[in-house]
Structure formats: structure tokens, C-alpha cells
Design an enzyme around this catalytic site. Structure first.
Site, PDB file in Angstrom:
ATOM      1  N   ASN A  81     -13.887  18.776  -0.483  1.00 34.67           N
ATOM      2  CA  ASN A  81     -12.986  17.794   0.118  1.00 34.67           C
ATOM      3  C   ASN A  81     -11.583  17.797  -0.500  1.00 34.67           C
ATOM      4  O   ASN A  81     -10.622  17.384   0.145  1.00 34.67           O
ATOM      5  CB  ASN A  81     -13.625  16.401  -0.046  1.00 34.67           C
ATOM      6  CG  ASN A  81     -12.637  15.278   0.103  1.00 34.67           C
ATOM      7  OD1 ASN A  81     -12.301  14.877   1.215  1.00 34.67           O
ATOM      8  ND2 ASN A  81     -12.134  14.758  -1.020  1.00 34.67           N
ATOM      9  N   TYR A 146      -0.268  23.630   5.384  1.00 30.64           N
ATOM     10  CA  TYR A 146      -1.429  22.727   5.464  1.00 30.64           C
ATOM     11  C   TYR A 146      -2.327  23.118   6.640  1.00 30.64           C
ATOM     12  O   TYR A 146      -3.543  23.268   6.488  1.00 30.64           O
ATOM     13  CB  TYR A 146      -0.947  21.285   5.608  1.00 30.64           C
ATOM     14  CG  TYR A 146      -2.080  20.277   5.658  1.00 30.64           C
ATOM     15  CD1 TYR A 146      -2.687  19.845   4.489  1.00 30.64           C
ATOM     16  CD2 TYR A 146      -2.545  19.771   6.872  1.00 30.64           C
ATOM     17  CE1 TYR A 146      -3.735  18.939   4.523  1.00 30.64           C
ATOM     18  CE2 TYR A 146      -3.585  18.873   6.919  1.00 30.64           C
ATOM     19  CZ  TYR A 146      -4.172  18.452   5.744  1.00 30.64           C
ATOM     20  OH  TYR A 146      -5.219  17.561   5.785  1.00 30.64           O
ATOM     21  N   ILE A 179      -6.544   9.355   8.836  1.00 30.24           N
ATOM     22  CA  ILE A 179      -7.433   8.460   8.089  1.00 30.24           C
ATOM     23  C   ILE A 179      -6.606   7.669   7.080  1.00 30.24           C
ATOM     24  O   ILE A 179      -5.651   8.202   6.479  1.00 30.24           O
ATOM     25  CB  ILE A 179      -8.543   9.272   7.360  1.00 30.24           C
ATOM     26  CG1 ILE A 179      -9.269  10.218   8.331  1.00 30.24           C
ATOM     27  CG2 ILE A 179      -9.523   8.333   6.653  1.00 30.24           C
ATOM     28  CD1 ILE A 179     -10.052   9.557   9.446  1.00 30.24           C
TER      29      ILE A 179
HETATM   30  P1  NDP Z   1      -6.299  11.756  -1.139  1.00 34.39           P
HETATM   31  O1  NDP Z   1      -4.903  12.175  -1.441  1.00 34.39           O
HETATM   32  O2  NDP Z   1      -6.605  10.324  -0.935  1.00 34.39           O
HETATM   33  O3  NDP Z   1      -7.291  12.309  -2.306  1.00 34.39           O
HETATM   34  C1  NDP Z   1      -7.249  13.652  -2.652  1.00 34.39           C
HETATM   35  C2  NDP Z   1      -8.311  13.946  -3.677  1.00 34.39           C
HETATM   36  O4  NDP Z   1      -8.266  15.360  -3.973  1.00 34.39           O
HETATM   37  C3  NDP Z   1      -8.085  13.238  -5.002  1.00 34.39           C
HETATM   38  O5  NDP Z   1      -9.319  12.938  -5.585  1.00 34.39           O
HETATM   39  C4  NDP Z   1      -7.356  14.301  -5.830  1.00 34.39           C
HETATM   40  O6  NDP Z   1      -7.485  14.119  -7.236  1.00 34.39           O
HETATM   41  C5  NDP Z   1      -8.086  15.543  -5.368  1.00 34.39           C
HETATM   42  N1  NDP Z   1      -7.333  16.769  -5.624  1.00 34.39           N
HETATM   43  C6  NDP Z   1      -6.113  17.111  -5.153  1.00 34.39           C
HETATM   44  N2  NDP Z   1      -5.742  18.310  -5.645  1.00 34.39           N
HETATM   45  C7  NDP Z   1      -6.754  18.740  -6.419  1.00 34.39           C
HETATM   46  C8  NDP Z   1      -6.957  19.894  -7.225  1.00 34.39           C
HETATM   47  N3  NDP Z   1      -6.043  20.861  -7.320  1.00 34.39           N
HETATM   48  N4  NDP Z   1      -8.106  20.005  -7.918  1.00 34.39           N
HETATM   49  C9  NDP Z   1      -9.055  19.028  -7.853  1.00 34.39           C
HETATM   50  N5  NDP Z   1      -8.917  17.910  -7.113  1.00 34.39           N
HETATM   51  C10 NDP Z   1      -7.773  17.768  -6.416  1.00 34.39           C
HETATM   52  O7  NDP Z   1      -6.729  12.631   0.121  1.00 34.39           O
HETATM   53  P2  NDP Z   1      -7.620  12.256   1.400  1.00 34.39           P
HETATM   54  O8  NDP Z   1      -8.811  11.519   0.987  1.00 34.39           O
HETATM   55  O9  NDP Z   1      -6.736  11.714   2.433  1.00 34.39           O
HETATM   56  O10 NDP Z   1      -8.029  13.725   1.873  1.00 34.39           O
HETATM   57  C11 NDP Z   1      -9.269  14.316   1.521  1.00 34.39           C
HETATM   58  C12 NDP Z   1      -9.443  15.578   2.349  1.00 34.39           C
HETATM   59  O11 NDP Z   1      -9.417  15.228   3.727  1.00 34.39           O
HETATM   60  C13 NDP Z   1      -8.326  16.597   2.145  1.00 34.39           C
HETATM   61  O12 NDP Z   1      -8.855  17.895   2.162  1.00 34.39           O
HETATM   62  C14 NDP Z   1      -7.446  16.377   3.346  1.00 34.39           C
HETATM   63  O13 NDP Z   1      -6.702  17.522   3.687  1.00 34.39           O
HETATM   64  C15 NDP Z   1      -8.463  16.012   4.408  1.00 34.39           C
HETATM   65  N6  NDP Z   1      -7.902  15.273   5.530  1.00 34.39           N
HETATM   66  C16 NDP Z   1      -7.335  14.049   5.331  1.00 34.39           C
HETATM   67  C17 NDP Z   1      -6.797  13.368   6.418  1.00 34.39           C
HETATM   68  C18 NDP Z   1      -6.172  12.024   6.284  1.00 34.39           C
HETATM   69  O14 NDP Z   1      -5.592  11.543   7.279  1.00 34.39           O
HETATM   70  N7  NDP Z   1      -6.219  11.354   5.140  1.00 34.39           N
HETATM   71  C19 NDP Z   1      -6.809  13.959   7.764  1.00 34.39           C
HETATM   72  C20 NDP Z   1      -7.451  15.236   7.832  1.00 34.39           C
HETATM   73  C21 NDP Z   1      -7.976  15.858   6.760  1.00 34.39           C
HETATM   74  P3  NDP Z   1      -6.265  13.362  -8.060  1.00 34.39           P
HETATM   75  O15 NDP Z   1      -6.172  11.994  -7.514  1.00 34.39           O
HETATM   76  O16 NDP Z   1      -6.716  13.405  -9.471  1.00 34.39           O
HETATM   77  O17 NDP Z   1      -5.048  14.174  -7.790  1.00 34.39           O
END
Ligand code: NDP
Length: 238
Positions: A81, A146, A179
Site C-alpha cells: 500500500n 504517479y 479517498i
Molecule cells: P498517505 O499519504 O495517507 O499514507 C502513505 C503511507 O505510506 C504512510 O504510512 C507513509 O509512511 C508510507 N510511505 C510513503 N513512502 C514510503 C516509503 N518510501 N517507504 C515506506 N513507507 C512509505 O497515503 P494514502 O493512504 O492516501 O495512500 C495509500 C495508497 O493508496 C498509496 O499507494 C496511494 O497511491 C493509494 N491511493 C490513494 C488514493 C487517495 O485518494 N488517498 C487514491 C488512489 C490510490 P510515513 O507517514 O512514515 O511517510
């Protein structure tokens, strides 16, 4: 008790997955990158085990995977994720930014899936759920890296499902629409209203609504479901 690894589990959609799996008697380890406060809060509230690693780095990813497996005593389910967003004109995108987005969103899922595949094939069972995006299907203007990374998640899902299916391993993909998470904090009220207008259900989604499908696809109830790419998007992009 199922043993689950969730990447990017400290916030947003990943956090909702950690909560749902934990509530349903799974042992959960989650990986995050930098926000210690959010990770601690998630760990305190769910009992899940936090691991800090930059999954865009292959060595960090291998270390984090092994750490999770050591803590859990094995693994049954992997949720890929972790992700970041990035916007701007393609003509302004630097090589470094391209690599950062592709490695965080796509290579991380490959590193983790490759590690899990060793264990899943050995045990002849396992489930991987990848988080893609509606933009991986539709393509987004000003989000070329992206969208490309998320289109890559489709390919990773389909090819790994074919390769690992004979070993009893299922691989599916959930594609969220818009989301309500920190990832969309850059949008103001007008932007959100516009996104709602483009969504047939006329609202943005909640992380828990995505987690429900992830949980189902990872569960035994989905035992004959693999190689599927399913949207949780309110109809966005049709
Ligand atoms: P958030 O920004 O809320 O959370 C992202 C999470 O990913 C955090 O836990 C962050 O950790 C972690 N993360 C980011 N970079 C890394 C890395 N290099 N290594 C390990 N962990 C990492 O994102 P969302 O919950 O919104 O998104 C989750 C997934 O859903 C993503 O893949 C996103 O592309 C996808 N998505 C989201 C949508 C949306 O509208 N929100 C729509 C479509 C897809 P930390 O906080 O420590 O940086």
C-alpha cells in the site's frame, strides 16, 4: 491467526487496513517511512508492530520484510500500500522525481512481493493485495509518474498472479478513487467539490471502505479470486 504485513500502514488507507486486520484477530506488522508519531499512535491503538524503513530502497525493503517475518513468525498476507503522490507538468519533472515516485510506488511493491513469493511458494499458499489507483487505469494529467507507477501495479498484479497461481498464491489489486487521507490534503474545498462532481456517488471515499475490500480479497472468502483489479472509487473515471 493470519500473519499480515501492510506497507504504509501508519496513515490513511494502510492504517485502515492495519485496524481491520487487527480487529479480526490477525497478527499485523506494518512498515512506514518517516512519521514516527503516526506510527506510534497506530501501534498503540491496534497492537500492530511498526517497522521503519524506506521501501523505495531494495536493501531497506529486504531488511523490513525479514524483520516483519521474524516478528510474526511467518507471513500469510502482504498488502502493498505504501505510496506517494507527485504533481506537476511532465516537462518540469526531473529524473530524480521520476525515480522517487516509481521506486516508492512500484519498485517497493516488487521488492516486497519478490521476498514474499519465496515464502508463499514454499508454503504453497499466500495472498498479495496491491493498492493501485484509478489513475493507473485512466491516466492523470500532471501526474505522469504517479499514473505510470500505478499502471505498473496492474502489470505486477497480473503477471505475479499468473506465475504464482500454480503455487496456490493469489494476487489481486484494489484501485481506490479519491479517498479522504493526508495524500489529498493539498486539495482545497473547491477542488474536493469538483472531484465529487466527477464521482457518480458524489462524494469522496473513506479509507475504511478501501480496507474492507482489501480484507475480503486477502481472506479465505476470496479463495477462488486472483488476478483481479477492482475499483473502490464511487464510479470515478467511467
Ligand atoms: P498517505 O499519504 O495517507 O499514507 C502513505 C503511507 O505510506 C504512510 O504510512 C507513509 O509512511 C508510507 N510511505 C510513503 N513512502 C514510503 C516509503 N518510501 N517507504 C515506506 N513507507 C512509505 O497515503 P494514502 O493512504 O492516501 O495512500 C495509500 C495508497 O493508496 C498509496 O499507494 C496511494 O497511491 C493509494 N491511493 C490513494 C488514493 C487517495 O485518494 N488517498 C487514491 C488512489 C490510490 P510515513 O507517514 O512514515 O511517510
Amino acid at each position: 491467526m493470519k500473519k499480515v504485513i501492510v506497507t504504509g500502514g501508519s496513515r490513511g488507507i494502510g492504517r485502515a487496513c492495519v485496524e481491520l486486520f487487527s480487529e479480526n484477530d490477525c497478527a499485523v506488522a506494518f512498515i512506514y517511512c518517516s512519521n514516527d508519531e503516526a506510527a506510534e499512535e497506530c501501534a498503540d491503538e491496534t497492537g500492530a508492530y511498526p517497522i521503519k524503513a524506506d521501501l523505495s530502497d531494495p536493501e531497506d525493503a529486504e531488511w523490513a520484510y525479514n524483520k516483519a517475518v521474524e516478528y510474526l513468525g511467518g507471513v500469510d498476507i502482504l498488502v502493498n500500500n505504501a505510496g506517494i503522490s507527485s504533481s506537476g507538468l511532465v516537462t518540469d519533472m526531473t529524473d530524480d522525481e521520476w525515480v522517487r515516485v516509481i521506486n516508492t510506488n512500484l519498485s517497493s511493491a516488487f521488492y516486497m512481493s519478490r521476498a514474499a513469493a519465496h515464502d508463499f511458494v514454499r508454503q504453497q499458499s499466500g495472498a498479495i493485495v496491491n493498492i493501485g489507483s484509478v489513475w493507473g487505469r485512466c491516466g492523470a494529467s500532471c501526474e505522469v509518474a504517479y499514473s505510470t507507477s500505478k499502471a505498473g501495479i496492474r502489470g505486477l498484479t497480473l503477471s505475479m498472479a499468473k506465475e504464482l497461481g500454480p503455487s496456490g498464491v493469489r494476487v489481486n489489486c484494489v484501485e481506490p478513487g479519491v479517498i479522504d487521507t493526508d495524500m489529498n490534503a493539498c486539495y482545497d474545498d473547491d477542488d474536493i467539490a469538483e472531484l465529487c462532481e466527477q464521482t457518480p456517488l458524489y462524494r469522496i471515499g473513506d479509507p475504511a471502505e478501501v480496507a474492507e475490500l482489501v480484507y475480503f480479497l486477502a481472506s479465505e472468502k476470496a479463495s477462488f479470486i486472483t488476478a483481479q483489479i477492482i475499483g473502490v472509487d464511487g464510479g470515478f473515471g467511467i
